[in-house]
Design a protein around this motif. Structure first.
Motif, PDB file in Angstrom:
ATOM      1  N   TRP A 132       0.836  -1.196   0.000  1.00 50.53           N
ATOM      2  CA  TRP A 132       0.000   0.000   0.000  1.00 50.53           C
ATOM      3  C   TRP A 132       0.868   1.241   0.000  1.00 50.53           C
ATOM      4  CZ3 TRP A 132      -4.868  -0.128   3.597  1.00 50.53           C
ATOM      5  CH2 TRP A 132      -5.702  -1.178   3.202  1.00 50.53           C
ATOM      6  N   ASN A 133       0.304   2.323  -0.540  1.00 52.18           N
ATOM      7  CA  ASN A 133       1.007   3.606  -0.509  1.00 52.18           C
ATOM      8  C   ASN A 133       0.647   4.366   0.776  1.00 52.18           C
ATOM      9  OD1 ASN A 133      -1.504   4.893  -0.931  1.00 52.18           O
ATOM     10  ND2 ASN A 133      -1.181   5.006  -3.134  1.00 52.18           N
ATOM     11  N   ILE A 134       1.321   5.463   1.003  1.00 54.12           N
ATOM     12  CA  ILE A 134       1.131   6.253   2.227  1.00 54.12           C
ATOM     13  C   ILE A 134      -0.317   6.718   2.370  1.00 54.12           C
ATOM     14  CG2 ILE A 134       1.746   8.438   3.368  1.00 54.12           C
ATOM     15  CD1 ILE A 134       4.608   8.029   2.212  1.00 54.12           C
ATOM     16  N   GLU A 135      -0.889   7.239   1.278  1.00 52.57           N
ATOM     17  CA  GLU A 135      -2.263   7.751   1.328  1.00 52.57           C
ATOM     18  C   GLU A 135      -3.254   6.667   1.761  1.00 52.57           C
ATOM     19  OE1 GLU A 135      -5.616   9.518  -1.697  1.00 52.57           O
ATOM     20  OE2 GLU A 135      -3.514   9.873  -2.190  1.00 52.57           O
ATOM     21  N   SER A 136      -3.111   5.458   1.246  1.00 52.22           N
ATOM     22  CA  SER A 136      -4.012   4.361   1.618  1.00 52.22           C
ATOM     23  C   SER A 136      -3.866   4.009   3.094  1.00 52.22           C
ATOM     24  CB  SER A 136      -3.733   3.124   0.762  1.00 52.22           C
ATOM     25  OG  SER A 136      -4.020   3.393  -0.588  1.00 52.22           O
ATOM     26  N   ILE A 137      -2.651   3.979   3.582  1.00 47.73           N
ATOM     27  CA  ILE A 137      -2.412   3.619   4.982  1.00 47.73           C
ATOM     28  C   ILE A 137      -2.967   4.678   5.926  1.00 47.73           C
ATOM     29  CG2 ILE A 137      -0.607   3.202   6.715  1.00 47.73           C
ATOM     30  CD1 ILE A 137       0.954   1.808   4.430  1.00 47.73           C
ATOM     31  N   MET A 138      -3.021   5.910   5.489  1.00 53.13           N
ATOM     32  CA  MET A 138      -3.581   6.976   6.328  1.00 53.13           C
ATOM     33  C   MET A 138      -5.074   6.763   6.582  1.00 53.13           C
ATOM     34  SD  MET A 138      -1.066   8.771   7.295  1.00 53.13           S
ATOM     35  CE  MET A 138      -1.783  10.254   7.994  1.00 53.13           C
ATOM     36  N   GLY A 142      12.334   3.380   6.384  1.00 55.22           N
ATOM     37  CA  GLY A 142      11.132   4.207   6.424  1.00 55.22           C
ATOM     38  C   GLY A 142       9.840   3.422   6.494  1.00 55.22           C
ATOM     39  N   THR A 143       9.899   2.234   7.107  1.00 55.89           N
ATOM     40  CA  THR A 143       8.705   1.403   7.221  1.00 55.89           C
ATOM     41  C   THR A 143       8.837   0.445   8.397  1.00 55.89           C
ATOM     42  OG1 THR A 143       7.128   0.040   5.977  1.00 55.89           O
ATOM     43  CG2 THR A 143       9.489  -0.432   5.653  1.00 55.89           C
ATOM     44  N   TRP A 144       7.774  -0.265   8.668  1.00 54.66           N
ATOM     45  CA  TRP A 144       7.768  -1.260   9.732  1.00 54.66           C
ATOM     46  C   TRP A 144       8.480  -2.521   9.305  1.00 54.66           C
ATOM     47  CZ3 TRP A 144       2.560   0.914   9.287  1.00 54.66           C
ATOM     48  CH2 TRP A 144       1.926   0.556   8.098  1.00 54.66           C
ATOM     49  N   ARG A 145       8.965  -3.262  10.275  1.00 51.06           N
ATOM     50  CA  ARG A 145       9.660  -4.514  10.017  1.00 51.06           C
ATOM     51  C   ARG A 145       8.662  -5.645   9.766  1.00 51.06           C
ATOM     52  NH1 ARG A 145      11.405  -8.672  13.118  1.00 51.06           N
ATOM     53  NH2 ARG A 145      10.611  -7.728  15.006  1.00 51.06           N
ATOM     54  N   VAL A 146       7.547  -5.617  10.499  1.00 52.11           N
ATOM     55  CA  VAL A 146       6.500  -6.644  10.381  1.00 52.11           C
ATOM     56  C   VAL A 146       5.220  -5.947   9.926  1.00 52.11           C
ATOM     57  CG1 VAL A 146       5.118  -8.336  11.645  1.00 52.11           C
ATOM     58  CG2 VAL A 146       7.548  -8.038  12.210  1.00 52.11           C
ATOM     59  N   ILE A 172      13.296  10.466  10.137  1.00 55.18           N
ATOM     60  CA  ILE A 172      12.637   9.356   9.437  1.00 55.18           C
ATOM     61  C   ILE A 172      11.775   9.898   8.310  1.00 55.18           C
ATOM     62  CG2 ILE A 172      10.889   7.533   9.652  1.00 55.18           C
ATOM     63  CD1 ILE A 172      12.054   6.990  12.451  1.00 55.18           C
ATOM     64  N   LYS A 173      12.019   9.372   7.132  1.00 53.65           N
ATOM     65  CA  LYS A 173      11.229   9.678   5.945  1.00 53.65           C
ATOM     66  C   LYS A 173      10.551   8.383   5.517  1.00 53.65           C
ATOM     67  CE  LYS A 173      12.961  13.861   5.582  1.00 53.65           C
ATOM     68  NZ  LYS A 173      12.376  14.750   6.554  1.00 53.65           N
ATOM     69  N   LEU A 174       9.244   8.403   5.451  1.00 51.67           N
ATOM     70  CA  LEU A 174       8.520   7.197   5.070  1.00 51.67           C
ATOM     71  C   LEU A 174       8.806   6.829   3.622  1.00 51.67           C
ATOM     72  CD1 LEU A 174       5.022   7.873   6.678  1.00 51.67           C
ATOM     73  CD2 LEU A 174       6.826   6.377   7.535  1.00 51.67           C
ATOM     74  N   CYS A 175       8.977   5.530   3.385  1.00 55.46           N
ATOM     75  CA  CYS A 175       9.114   5.096   1.992  1.00 55.46           C
ATOM     76  C   CYS A 175       7.738   5.183   1.331  1.00 55.46           C
ATOM     77  CB  CYS A 175       9.721   3.699   1.907  1.00 55.46           C
ATOM     78  SG  CYS A 175       8.672   2.361   2.476  1.00 55.46           S
ATOM     79  N   LYS A 176       7.699   5.085   0.020  1.00 60.86           N
ATOM     80  CA  LYS A 176       6.445   5.298  -0.703  1.00 60.86           C
ATOM     81  C   LYS A 176       5.462   4.139  -0.567  1.00 60.86           C
ATOM     82  CE  LYS A 176       8.407   8.448  -4.035  1.00 60.86           C
ATOM     83  NZ  LYS A 176       8.691   8.764  -5.411  1.00 60.86           N
ATOM     84  N   HIS A 177       5.977   2.921  -0.362  1.00 60.81           N
ATOM     85  CA  HIS A 177       5.124   1.731  -0.304  1.00 60.81           C
ATOM     86  C   HIS A 177       5.457   0.883   0.912  1.00 60.81           C
ATOM     87  CE1 HIS A 177       4.947   2.949  -4.562  1.00 60.81           C
ATOM     88  NE2 HIS A 177       3.669   2.662  -4.378  1.00 60.81           N
ATOM     89  N   HIS A 178       4.394   0.263   1.486  1.00 58.01           N
ATOM     90  CA  HIS A 178       4.522  -0.505   2.721  1.00 58.01           C
ATOM     91  C   HIS A 178       3.684  -1.777   2.618  1.00 58.01           C
ATOM     92  CE1 HIS A 178       6.178   3.155   4.634  1.00 58.01           C
ATOM     93  NE2 HIS A 178       5.392   3.732   3.741  1.00 58.01           N
ATOM     94  N   LEU A 179       4.166  -2.849   3.226  1.00 61.33           N
ATOM     95  CA  LEU A 179       3.423  -4.100   3.245  1.00 61.33           C
ATOM     96  C   LEU A 179       2.410  -4.100   4.385  1.00 61.33           C
ATOM     97  CD1 LEU A 179       6.292  -6.681   2.632  1.00 61.33           C
ATOM     98  CD2 LEU A 179       4.531  -5.954   1.005  1.00 61.33           C
TER      99      LEU A 179
END
Length: 187
Positions: free
Chosen positions: A74-80, A126-130, A172-179
């Motif tokens: 997911w991208n940042i906007e979706s996670i928000m 810039g993201t979570w490990r899990v 910390i700068k968030l990456c664009k995509h996250h699992l």
């Protein structure tokens, strides 16, 4: 409580969190009972909290045999759009947000600052490990919309803080995509 929850309460030989075979036995039993749960989801949620009264209270009406978990990017906007559930909002999410504000987002000074893999993941990637577990609310009644956080309250609090505070003291700068693990209905 739906029978699928009753059927998966941990047995005596499945209670040792530090014994890999204990977890494997529980996952095998879950699969035999029609619950297709990935190990990463089991370890952080179902296996870990199947006997927790607060978790049961929030999710006990869900038929675990009717759900599936999909690992998605997911991208940042979706996670928000992910909202913390009642179970953890006051007890975990909001206190973490308060703590982050007090320390200027300096993750190294947070209560998880001593866990190098967690700190490293945020600082260097810039993201979570899990990946957290998220319920798609359009398939389930009574949950926050559009997406309801099931597990990962601290991770979501950090994410929301860093998304809203790009000039934090940790840099910390968030990456664009996250699992994320998305929980939906089968089929």
């Amino acid at each position: 409580m739906h029978n699928s929850w009753k059927n998966l309460r941990r047995k005596k030989d499945e209670k040792d969190w530090f014994d890999e075979t204990s977890i494997e036995r529980w996952i095998l039993r879950a699969h035999k009972n029609g619950v297709d749960v990935p190990k990463e989801v089991a370890v952080q949620w179902l296996y870990s909290f199947i006997d927790d009264d607060e978790v049961l209270k929030e999710y006990l009406d869900i038929d675990l045999t009717s759900i599936t978990f999909k690992l998605e990017t997911w991208n940042i906007e979706s996670i928000m759009h992910i909202k913390p559930g009642a179970y953890g909002e006051k007890g975990r999410y909001l206190p973490v947000m308060r703590d982050l504000k007090q320390i200027g987002g300096k993750i190294e000074k947070s209560s998880y600052g001593h866990i190098s893999s967690v700190v490293d993941s945020w600082l260097n990637h810039g993201t979570w490990r899990v990946p957290p577990i998220v319920l798609d609310s359009k398939y389930f009644l009574g949950y926050k919309t559009p997406y309801h956080l099931v597990e990962g309250y601290t991770r979501l609090a950090w994410f929301h803080y860093y998304a809203n505070n790009p000039d934090n003291l940790s840099g910390i700068k968030l990456c664009k995509h996250h699992l994320i693990w998305l929980m939906t209905l089968k089929g």
